[in-house]
Write a protein that holds these residues in place. Structure first.
Motif, short mmCIF file in Angstrom:
data_model
loop_
_atom_site.label_atom_id
_atom_site.label_comp_id
_atom_site.label_asym_id
_atom_site.label_seq_id
_atom_site.Cartn_x
_atom_site.Cartn_y
_atom_site.Cartn_z
N MET A 115 50.73 40.10 61.21
CA MET A 115 50.36 41.36 60.72
C MET A 115 50.13 41.42 59.14
O MET A 115 50.93 40.67 58.47
N GLU A 116 49.03 41.89 58.58
CA GLU A 116 48.80 41.75 57.26
C GLU A 116 49.63 42.81 56.28
O GLU A 116 49.75 43.73 57.07
N ALA A 117 50.06 42.56 55.54
CA ALA A 117 50.78 43.22 54.40
C ALA A 117 50.00 43.56 53.02
O ALA A 117 49.66 42.73 52.55
N SER A 118 49.55 44.86 52.87
CA SER A 118 49.00 45.02 51.57
C SER A 118 49.61 46.34 50.78
O SER A 118 50.22 47.17 51.57
N SER A 119 49.53 46.31 49.59
CA SER A 119 49.96 47.15 48.78
C SER A 119 48.84 48.19 48.49
O SER A 119 47.73 47.85 48.60
N PRO A 120 49.23 49.43 48.21
CA PRO A 120 48.06 50.34 47.59
C PRO A 120 47.40 49.76 46.45
O PRO A 120 47.56 48.81 45.61
N PRO A 121 46.06 50.47 46.18
CA PRO A 121 45.15 49.65 45.42
C PRO A 121 45.62 49.90 44.04
O PRO A 121 46.40 50.94 43.77
N LEU A 122 45.47 49.00 42.95
CA LEU A 122 45.77 49.03 41.87
C LEU A 122 44.60 49.11 40.72
O LEU A 122 43.57 48.38 40.93
N LEU A 123 44.80 50.08 39.88
CA LEU A 123 43.70 50.10 38.76
C LEU A 123 43.87 49.23 37.70
O LEU A 123 44.92 49.22 37.04
N GLY A 124 43.09 48.08 37.60
CA GLY A 124 43.16 47.18 36.46
C GLY A 124 44.20 46.07 36.97
O GLY A 124 44.72 46.07 38.03
N CYS A 125 44.70 45.23 36.20
CA CYS A 125 45.58 44.12 36.42
C CYS A 125 46.86 44.35 35.70
O CYS A 125 47.02 44.17 34.47
N SER A 126 47.76 44.71 36.36
CA SER A 126 48.90 45.54 35.58
C SER A 126 50.24 44.41 35.56
O SER A 126 51.31 44.54 35.30
N LYS A 127 49.92 43.27 36.76
CA LYS A 127 50.94 42.19 36.85
C LYS A 127 50.27 40.91 36.81
O LYS A 127 49.01 40.60 36.45
N PRO A 128 51.25 40.28 36.10
CA PRO A 128 50.56 38.79 35.61
C PRO A 128 49.99 38.06 36.76
O PRO A 128 49.02 37.18 36.39
N HIS A 129 50.46 37.95 37.82
CA HIS A 129 49.99 36.92 38.71
C HIS A 129 48.56 37.48 39.17
O HIS A 129 47.55 36.84 39.90
N LEU A 130 48.40 38.89 39.20
CA LEU A 130 46.97 39.46 39.54
C LEU A 130 46.01 39.10 38.42
O LEU A 130 44.75 38.66 38.64
N GLU A 131 46.43 39.20 37.33
CA GLU A 131 45.68 38.65 36.07
C GLU A 131 45.23 37.26 36.28
O GLU A 131 43.96 36.98 35.98
N LYS A 132 46.18 36.30 36.81
CA LYS A 132 45.80 34.88 36.99
C LYS A 132 44.91 34.78 38.06
O LYS A 132 43.96 33.84 37.89
N LEU A 133 44.98 35.47 39.00
CA LEU A 133 44.22 35.48 40.26
C LEU A 133 42.71 35.99 39.96
O LEU A 133 41.81 35.30 40.54
N THR A 134 42.68 36.94 39.03
CA THR A 134 41.17 37.11 38.76
C THR A 134 40.50 36.46 37.56
O THR A 134 39.62 37.12 37.16
N ASN A 176 37.98 37.11 53.24
CA ASN A 176 38.73 37.48 54.29
C ASN A 176 40.10 36.71 54.38
O ASN A 176 40.56 35.73 53.76
N SER A 177 41.16 37.84 54.90
CA SER A 177 42.77 37.12 55.11
C SER A 177 42.60 36.05 56.16
O SER A 177 41.44 35.87 56.84
N ILE A 178 43.62 35.27 56.17
CA ILE A 178 43.68 34.17 57.31
C ILE A 178 43.57 34.73 58.72
O ILE A 178 42.91 33.80 59.65
N THR A 179 43.87 35.80 59.00
CA THR A 179 43.84 36.38 60.54
C THR A 179 42.27 36.79 60.53
O THR A 179 41.67 36.67 61.91
N LYS A 180 41.57 36.89 59.50
CA LYS A 180 40.22 37.27 59.76
C LYS A 180 39.11 36.25 59.39
O LYS A 180 37.88 36.58 59.15
N LEU A 181 39.50 35.10 59.26
CA LEU A 181 39.02 33.91 58.87
C LEU A 181 38.45 33.48 60.34
O LEU A 181 38.96 32.35 60.93
N THR A 182 37.50 34.12 60.98
CA THR A 182 37.13 33.67 62.41
C THR A 182 35.87 32.83 62.39
O THR A 182 35.16 33.26 61.63
#
Length: 294
Positions: free
Chosen positions: A1-20, A95-101
């Motif tokens: 089952m996929e786990a996701s957090s609420p949408p974030l405005l901008g990149c307030s976390k370092p790992h998201l800054e690295k990801l984008t 797509n997530s790994i479960t939607k990589l169909t």
């Protein structure tokens, strides 16, 4: 089952800054851009990746595995504000790994003997010097959807030699709405960089096709140029999508010299020659005509 957090405005976390790759700061500083949003997703667990590989009889490339171990899918959007209206514009998604169909190879309709994707194969199209061999809808290739492209096509992870599939046999291809294939990159990492640097602009994948992006998309590309985009593609065919009116051409028929309509032969001062009609119908030249006719 996929786990996701609420949408974030901008990149307030370092790992998201690295990801984008820091593209959020570029977007937020662009004129008119608003609501830069990232949907944070939890990393995929290793057993999910192993389960996918066993189920599909394919080995995922290391860069794809590392991506899913960092985040189970990716979704970033941004909008523009025009005349007090907010318009959704950019969208970057994996797509997530479960939607990589795998693309469905079964019948496209429920009727007996209905056509399948494999029926669309055209073996006359061979690989050229500048273009690798195109994927096949039949068992010769294994095709998995990475990005649905908001209905404008599909970006696919393609195993070129079918199943069982090895990681070294993968490429990234774009399948347009007419079901034609267009090569994008050799690796997932290279494609992810393309996705980020093109800012998720509408139809950006069509920049890698022979017919290019639509005139409307070119207008957005001119306003928000991708970071590494070849601007020559926007300028070399400017006349094909910019409406330029040349009055001398548009109204060319108006500038022609007017040719007077042909009239009957002018009457000589002394009256007509020859029997052209009764003498009573000719106008006197002395100027003492009937005052009622004036």
């Amino acid at each position: 089952m996929e786990a996701s957090s609420p949408p974030l405005l901008g990149c307030s976390k370092p790992h998201l800054e690295k990801l984008t790759l820091g593209v959020t700061r570029i977007l937020e500083s662009s004129p008119g851009v608003t609501e830069v949003t990232i949907i944070e997703k939890a990393p995929a667990e290793r057993h999910m990746i192993s389960s996918w590989e066993q189920k599909n009889n394919c080995v995922l490339p290391d860069d794809v595995k590392n991506f899913y171990l960092m985040t189970n899918g990716f979704h970033m959007t941004w909008s523009v504000k025009l005349d007090e209206h907010t318009i959704p514009l950019g969208s970057m998604a994996i797509n997530s790994i479960t939607k990589l169909t795998q693309l469905n190879q079964s019948s496209m309709y429920s009727l007996p003997n209905a056509p399948t994707l494999a029926d669309l194969e055209d073996d006359t199209e061979e690989a050229s010097e500048n273009q690798p061999e195109k994927p096949h809808f039949d068992s010769r290739s294994a095709i998995f959807e990475l990005d649905p492209c908001n209905g404008n096509g599909k970006v696919c992870l393609v195993y070129k030699k079918g199943k069982p599939a090895l990681a070294k046999d993968t490429e990234i291809w774009f399948l347009d709405r007419a079901l034609y294939w267009h090569f994008l990159t050799d690796t997932f990492t290279a494609y992810y960089r393309l996705l980020i640097t093109h800012l998720g602009l509408p139809q950006w994948q069509y920049a890698f096709t022979n017919y290019g992006i639509s005139p409307q998309a070119k207008q957005w590309f001119n306003m928000y140029k991708p970071i590494t985009y070849n601007t020559n593609l926007l300028t070399e065919e400017t006349d094909s999508f910019v409406n330029k009116l040349d009055p001398s051409k548009v109204f060319k028929s108006k500038n022609k010299t007017l040719v007077p309509k042909k009239k009957g032969p002018a009457q000589p001062a002394g009256g007509q020659k020859g029997p052209s009609g009764p003498p009573s119908t000719s106008k006197p030249s002395s100027g003492s005509g009937n005052p009622v006719r004036k």
